[in-house]
Design a protein around this motif. Sequence first.
Motif, PDB file in Angstrom:
ATOM      1  N   GLN A   1       0.830  -1.206   0.000  1.00 57.68           N
ATOM      2  CA  GLN A   1       0.000   0.000   0.000  1.00 57.68           C
ATOM      3  C   GLN A   1       0.866   1.258   0.000  1.00 57.68           C
ATOM      4  OE1 GLN A   1      -2.429  -0.976   3.430  1.00 57.68           O
ATOM      5  NE2 GLN A   1      -4.103  -1.576   2.077  1.00 57.68           N
ATOM      6  N   LYS A   2       1.920   1.223  -0.798  1.00 62.18           N
ATOM      7  CA  LYS A   2       2.875   2.333  -0.874  1.00 62.18           C
ATOM      8  C   LYS A   2       2.203   3.678  -1.130  1.00 62.18           C
ATOM      9  CE  LYS A   2       6.785   3.879  -3.611  1.00 62.18           C
ATOM     10  NZ  LYS A   2       7.648   3.582  -4.739  1.00 62.18           N
ATOM     11  N   GLU A   3       1.190   3.683  -1.947  1.00 59.73           N
ATOM     12  CA  GLU A   3       0.521   4.928  -2.312  1.00 59.73           C
ATOM     13  C   GLU A   3      -0.265   5.561  -1.161  1.00 59.73           C
ATOM     14  OE1 GLU A   3       0.939   6.413  -5.305  1.00 59.73           O
ATOM     15  OE2 GLU A   3       2.343   4.770  -5.724  1.00 59.73           O
ATOM     16  N   TYR A   4      -0.617   4.769  -0.152  1.00 57.61           N
ATOM     17  CA  TYR A   4      -1.532   5.255   0.889  1.00 57.61           C
ATOM     18  C   TYR A   4      -0.973   5.204   2.314  1.00 57.61           C
ATOM     19  CZ  TYR A   4      -4.468   4.176  -3.081  1.00 57.61           C
ATOM     20  OH  TYR A   4      -4.974   4.098  -4.344  1.00 57.61           O
ATOM     21  N   ILE A   5       0.031   4.381   2.559  1.00 53.02           N
ATOM     22  CA  ILE A   5       0.472   4.137   3.934  1.00 53.02           C
ATOM     23  C   ILE A   5       1.022   5.401   4.601  1.00 53.02           C
ATOM     24  CG2 ILE A   5       2.811   3.324   3.365  1.00 53.02           C
ATOM     25  CD1 ILE A   5       0.471   1.876   6.070  1.00 53.02           C
ATOM     26  N   GLY A   6       1.704   6.245   3.852  1.00 52.78           N
ATOM     27  CA  GLY A   6       2.233   7.485   4.427  1.00 52.78           C
ATOM     28  C   GLY A   6       1.125   8.397   4.919  1.00 52.78           C
ATOM     29  N   GLN A   7       0.080   8.567   4.117  1.00 53.65           N
ATOM     30  CA  GLN A   7      -1.058   9.398   4.523  1.00 53.65           C
ATOM     31  C   GLN A   7      -1.742   8.818   5.751  1.00 53.65           C
ATOM     32  OE1 GLN A   7      -3.105   9.342   0.674  1.00 53.65           O
ATOM     33  NE2 GLN A   7      -3.137  11.581   0.798  1.00 53.65           N
ATOM     34  N   CYS A   8      -1.877   7.515   5.776  1.00 57.76           N
ATOM     35  CA  CYS A   8      -2.531   6.863   6.907  1.00 57.76           C
ATOM     36  C   CYS A   8      -1.730   7.081   8.185  1.00 57.76           C
ATOM     37  CB  CYS A   8      -2.699   5.367   6.616  1.00 57.76           C
ATOM     38  SG  CYS A   8      -3.520   4.480   7.943  1.00 57.76           S
ATOM     39  N   LEU A   9      -0.428   6.820   8.124  1.00 56.32           N
ATOM     40  CA  LEU A   9       0.408   6.996   9.313  1.00 56.32           C
ATOM     41  C   LEU A   9       0.465   8.452   9.752  1.00 56.32           C
ATOM     42  CD1 LEU A   9       3.263   4.487   8.463  1.00 56.32           C
ATOM     43  CD2 LEU A   9       1.546   4.267  10.263  1.00 56.32           C
ATOM     44  N   GLU A  10       0.527   9.355   8.791  1.00 56.66           N
ATOM     45  CA  GLU A  10       0.547  10.785   9.124  1.00 56.66           C
ATOM     46  C   GLU A  10      -0.732  11.181   9.865  1.00 56.66           C
ATOM     47  OE1 GLU A  10       2.465  14.285   9.545  1.00 56.66           O
ATOM     48  OE2 GLU A  10       3.322  12.517   8.590  1.00 56.66           O
TER      49      GLU A  10
END
Length: 94
Positions: free
Chosen positions: A16-25
Amino acid sequence: MVKNPKVSVTLMTYNQKEYIGQCLESLVTQKCNFDFEIIVGDDASIDGTSDIVRDYAKRYPNIIIPLIHKKNLGPQGNFFSIIDITKGDYIAHM
């Protein structure tokens, strides 16, 4: 690492490379009046998701606990690996 978190936030991920950063942020910027931990179970992603999870864990070592699996466990195995290490009084699933 939070010693006695009120809430354990669990997050399962796989490719989920495209979304994991937004989720964690969105998780690390939550404002609350209790301690929480975020446990991320990466199920042997091959798209760079693991690198993003590791980066966030380095930036927020007191909050994020990464479980980077070397072998794909599947949803059930990944879920139980995360649940086994939660310490919060409550569990919130993402």
